[in-house]
Design an enzyme around this catalytic site. Structure first.
Site, mmCIF file in Angstrom:
data_model
loop_
_atom_site.group_PDB
_atom_site.id
_atom_site.type_symbol
_atom_site.label_atom_id
_atom_site.label_comp_id
_atom_site.label_asym_id
_atom_site.label_seq_id
_atom_site.Cartn_x
_atom_site.Cartn_y
_atom_site.Cartn_z
ATOM 1 C CG ASP A 86 -3.473 -58.878 74.971
ATOM 2 O OD1 ASP A 86 -3.360 -58.379 76.119
ATOM 3 O OD2 ASP A 86 -3.760 -58.206 73.965
ATOM 4 C CD GLU A 105 11.387 -65.785 78.500
ATOM 5 O OE1 GLU A 105 11.450 -66.382 79.586
ATOM 6 O OE2 GLU A 105 11.307 -66.374 77.398
#
Length: 310
Positions: free
Chosen positions: A182, A258
């Site tokens: 995060d 990703e």
């Protein structure tokens, strides 16, 4: 009068299922659970460490969202075999945990576990202790490990700081992976980011000299902070001769998350730092050689293999 003196038989409950947690395909686990009953009696605890440790700023938020029937089945069936609640109550014997003396890499935050499972399959001689607080992800990774016969994965539930500080002995890890943590983008939340000097100091005590810390993020300001903090830390050295970011190694799979970020123009940065062997530190018997210089490959005869601990 004590309860034992009451011999009146309990009336049968017509609404009670003969198995307390049936996993009927297509039926939400949430709908079959009696109020106040543990979500997974044989699975991960909601708060394994409880209030036994000091309150501090956490780098994560527990996420106990909807669990599919398949994930619930994996949690109930496989948690006693491959799961670990991080309660801080004991020091782990990693060879006993995995059933062998293979190198152990700690992965903090694995999402739904697809990349972890791929890396475990590609390197069966490396054990992965994967830690997260996302219940569906824990179930999914257990399911993937079971379906693909990946006995080199153990799934930890809880706070990785407590695991490192209370449950791992010094020099027992061969590497650390922190992929896409995060970023806590707001400035007032930067203190929640996991890659901080204090965290690295703790991690360094558990990683054998020569072990690799591998981080990856698609948040460029966080990548810059990671590079700065790791570069300045005396227990780590950059594996890149130019002191910058590393190309994505082949052993780190390109995840769906990703790929979506790359399609949107996000820049993903990898960092590969080696745990330094200080002059006054004894060499661990399993690490007989001094660490390589940053611009030397760890396995010159096997250029496609990940470095030790990566």
């Amino acid at each position: 009068m004590s309860d034992s003196a009451n011999t009146t038989p309990e009336a049968p409950n017509p609404n009670r299922h003969p198995h307390p947690h049936p996993h009927t395909p297509g039926v939400s686990v949430r709908s079959t659970r009696v109020k106040g009953e543990p979500r997974f009696p044989d699975g991960p605890k909601a708060d394994p460490a409880g209030s036994h440790f000091e309150r501090r700023i956490r780098s994560f938020q527990p996420r106990r969202s909807r669990v599919t029937a398949g994930q619930a089945d994996a949690l109930q069936r496989l948690w006693p075999k491959w799961g670990l609640d991080i309660d801080g109550s004991r020091t782990l014997d990693l060879p006993d945990l995995f059933g062998n003396d293979n190198p152990v890499v700690l992965e903090i935050g694995f999402g739904m576990g697809e990349a972890t499972a791929q890396m475990a399959a590609a390197a069966p001689a490396t054990n992965i202790l994967a830690v997260d607080v996302h219940t569906p992800g824990q179930g999914n990774l257990l399911n993937l490990a079971d379906r693909n016969g990946l006995s080199n994965i153990r799934v930890g539930n809880g706070d990785a700081i407590i695991l490192l500080r209370e449950m791992l002995a010094p020099d027992t890890l061969d590497g650390l992976r922190v992929y896409f943590p995060d970023p806590w983008p707001k400035k007032r939340h930067h203190k929640r980011r996991i890659i901080q000097p204090d965290f690295l100091t703790l991690a360094a005590t558990r990683i054998r000299p020569g072990g690799i810390v591998h981080c990856a993020t698609d948040w460029e300001p966080y990548a810059e902070q990671m590079l700065e903090v790791l570069t300045e830390h005396p227990d780590f050295e950059n594996t890149q001769a130019d002191g910058g970011f590393a190309p994505r190694p082949d052993f780190r799979p390109l995840t769906r998350f990703e790929g979506q970020g790359l399609d949107k123009g996000h820049v993903v940065n990898d960092l590969l730092f080696r745990r330094v062997q200080h002059v006054d530190q004894p060499i661990h018997p399993d690490q007989p050689n001094q660490p390589h210089h940053p611009d030397q490959p760890d396995h010159p005869d096997q250029p496609d293999q990940p470095p030790v601990g990566a």
